[in-house]
Scaffold this active site. Structure first.
Site, PDB file in Angstrom:
ATOM      1  N   GLU A 316     -11.911   0.471  -0.586  1.00 15.80           N
ATOM      2  CA  GLU A 316     -11.240   0.667   0.707  1.00 15.80           C
ATOM      3  C   GLU A 316     -11.368   2.132   1.144  1.00 15.80           C
ATOM      4  OE1 GLU A 316      -7.801  -2.745   0.095  1.00 15.80           O
ATOM      5  OE2 GLU A 316      -7.330  -0.691  -0.487  1.00 15.80           O
ATOM      6  N   CYS A 412       0.439  -5.223   2.280  1.00 18.70           N
ATOM      7  CA  CYS A 412       0.941  -3.899   2.661  1.00 18.70           C
ATOM      8  C   CYS A 412       0.907  -3.683   4.165  1.00 18.70           C
ATOM      9  CB  CYS A 412       0.157  -2.807   1.949  1.00 18.70           C
ATOM     10  SG  CYS A 412      -1.636  -2.941   2.137  1.00 18.70           S
TER      11      CYS A 412
END
Length: 653
Positions: A316, A412
């Protein structure tokens, strides 16, 4: 408790044709929906188990831990969003639910202050043995952020006292002193949370603990390697190399020596946010200079036009300068939320409009792209180009979704969006340290009271900024008072008409700081009217961005636009946008109030007739036909079913 709509002192009560609906969605849809998700009551969505984990840890239920190692953080972010909602509008029913969650957290907390359901239920006795991977300090940070927000909103200390005990316990475990662990978190978050705890409690020890964690990062010998060997070389996430890839966690160098944005994008901007916090609180010139260098590298070389950051799925993460592939973009929603946190802190350090420009770009594009228009579906990843027919077949696109999801195993992003939008009023205005300048950062309608040069003044903003660039500011001081109102000149705008009590003037730029400064003795009834020019502007990428060379993206106001299959058919790569054509604007049913679509004459490149089965051929030159192209705001894509999407389009000379 009776419901009321009285905001806390200095808070903005938002009334805006665009943003009020988003805040309503957070209050009435997202927060209730996420509460159901946290309790595993959303049919067809990934189970969360987050609340049940706490119930098991508190002894209320029997069972085993379920979920990711950082599952607790979703509860913290949800509570923080609730706190911001309560800060602007009290809601007894919502507050009662939140109080119940806080009671549950307090019951689950150990006597020494520790609270983390993964280690308490699944690996007791192994606390603080895998900081690189297991997010203990990250989860602690989100609980601390929730506690400080809830205390400010309600004045209730139960959670604040609980996290203070937890922070005291962490301070007893970590530090440079003999006998303490000389480590730091794998996923930065505790650092910025500890600054908030310091600001609420006034306890310097929390500020010093935050500074310790920042200063310890990147020191040699490498702590993550040491703890890995100590625990028998085991890994929690073997596929991610969190221990050995020091770039991933920004632990390759001490933070003051880092000059390029490396590794996991969310971790980087959370770290930068804390660095800016510490620089502000302690006047640390070295940290400020490091913040500037990292900011410049992100914004000038590693950020998408939508304000998305993190161009690679693996880790990421950031990759290299100018490597910004639209179709492979990761551009995690959380990363843009974190970029906004960083931008807001940089504004406090040095008031330059470039920080607010990026804050606006990320907010109006990637962040709200992360949620559907009805507030019930979410993107984790925000690509700038999507071809559904390759999804699920080409593993390079495994992270890309053509439609938003109900929930995630790693959830998240939805609560991060909720807490940002719920606290949006905190981003609209800034006040100079001396209290003599009010900076208008975002043109969002609402009302607030501020102390300017010792005098209370009510500022009311009426805005149709997102639709036609018009803003009206009314200033009502308790008595005549001299101060400055600084109006941000957005980077997308080259001309604004500013009218003060009917006297108009055209501005083509702001001061050196990017703001138009209006200093006078303000009296009740003074009115500013702004008209920002909002042309449709074809935007180009830097020539070194190979993926967008000879292409353009349309922007109008703060919004980046895209093509979608629903309007333009399949094979969007065949479309071309000629230079110099006229653009027309229209409203779209189902889109937010005042939002315009863009139509323009373009061309579709036509496959040769009779191509046959040949995969390759010398073939005749391509022909084309005129077509009407329709662009929609990027944030609104994927709300009308699955289909192709592209921000960038080839430019026809």
């Amino acid at each position: 408790m009776n419901d009321n709509t009285t905001p806390a002192s200095g808070k903005v009560q938002i009334h805006d044709p665009f943003w009020s609906e988003y805040i309503r969605l957070v209050r009435e849809v997202m927060v209730p929906y996420q509460w159901e998700a946290l309790n595993d009551r959303v049919e067809g969505a990934e189970p969360s188990h987050a609340i049940r984990n706490f119930k098991i840890a508190a002894g209320r239920e029997a069972g085993e831990f379920y979920g990711m190692v950082f599952q607790d953080s979703d509860v913290g972010k949800w509570l923080e969003a609730v706190a911001y909602l309560l800060e602007t509008k009290r809601d007894s029913a919502l507050e009662e639910i939140a109080d119940g969650v806080i009671e549950l957290l307090a019951e689950a907390q150990r006597d020494d202050g520790y609270v983390n359901t993964y280690f308490m239920l699944k690996e007791p006795g192994k606390e603080w043995t895998n900081l690189a991977e297991c997010h203990e300090l990250y989860c602690a940070g989100h609980l601390i952020e929730a506690a400080t927000a809830y205390f400010r909103a309600t004045g209730k200390r139960k959670l604040l006292d609980a996290v203070s005990r937890y922070a005291d316990y962490i301070a007893a475990v970590f530090g440079a002193e003999p006998g303490k662990l000389q480590g730091y978190d794998g996923h930065q978050e505790i650092e910025l949370a500890l600054v908030k705890l310091f600001q609420v409690t006034g306890e310097e020890k929390y500020l010093e603990l935050s500074r310790y964690f920042l200063d310890q990062r990147g020191q040699q010998p490498h702590y993550f390697e040491q703890e890995w060997k100590k625990r028998g070389r085991t890994l929690h996430f073997p596929q991610l190399s969190m221990v050995h890839d020091h770039l991933y966690s920004q632990s390759h160098l001490p933070v003051r020596e880092q000059t390029t944005a490396e590794g996991h994008a969310v971790r980087l901007v959370y770290m930068c946010t804390a660095m800016a916090d510490i620089a502000l609180e302690t006047k640390d010139a070295g940290l400020l200079e490091a913040c500037r260098k990292l900011w410049d590298n992100i914004v000038n070389k590693r950020m998408y036009i939508t304000g998305g950051i993190g161009s690679m799925e693996q880790g990421e993460s950031f990759t290299a300068d100018y490597d910004l592939p639209p179709d492979l973009a990761y551009a995690e929603t959380c990363a843009s939320v974190g970029l906004i946190f960083f931008a807001r802190r940089m504004l406090e350090l040095e008031h330059t409009s470039k920080y607010a420009d990026v804050m606006e770009r990320a907010l109006y594009n990637t962040v709200i792209s992360g949620m559907s228009l009805d507030g019930t579906k979410f993107f984790y990843v925000n690509p700038l180009e999507v071809y559904p027919e390759v999804l699920g077949k080409n593993k390079n696109y495994n992270h890309v979704k053509a439609v938003r999801q109900g929930w995630f195993t790693c959830a998240c992003c939805p609560p991060n969006v909720a807490r940002l939008i719920a606290s949006l009023g905190d981003y609209i205005y800034s006040t100079s340290t001396e209290g003599d300048i009010l900076y208008v950062e975002l043109y969002i309608g609402g009302r607030t009271a501020r102390i300017m040069n010792g005098i209370s003044a009510v500022i009311e903003q009426i805005s149709s900024y997102t639709s036609d660039g018009k803003v009206r500011l009314s200033v009502t001081p308790e008595q005549a008072s001299e101060f400055t109102i600084a109006l941000r000149m957005p980077d997308w705008c080259h001309e604004v008409q500013v009218s003060l009590n009917g006297q108009s003037r055209t501005h083509h730029a702001g001061n050196a700081d990017g703001y138009i400064h209006l200093t006078r003795k303000w009296v009740s009834g003074d009115t500013l009217e702004l008209q920002f020019a909002m042309p449709v502007t074809p935007m180009k990428g830097h020539p070194h961005i190979r993926q967008t060379f000879s292409k353009v993206a349309l922007q109008r106001g703060p919004f980046v636009y895209c093509l979608e299959e629903a309007d333009n058919g399949t094979r969007l790569y065949q479309l071309r946008l000629p230079q110099g054509n006229e653009y027309s604007l229209a409203e779209e049913a189902g889109f937010p109030e005042g939002i315009r679509t863009i139509s323009v004459s373009g061309r579709r490149m036509l496959p040769e007739a009779g191509w046959g089965e040949e995969l390759y051929s010398s073939g005749p030159p391509l022909k084309s036909r005129e077509v009407q192209l329709k662009f929609i705001p990027y944030f609104a894509w994927a709300n009308r079913g699955e289909g192709e999407m592209s921000v960038w389009i080839g430019e026809e000379q």
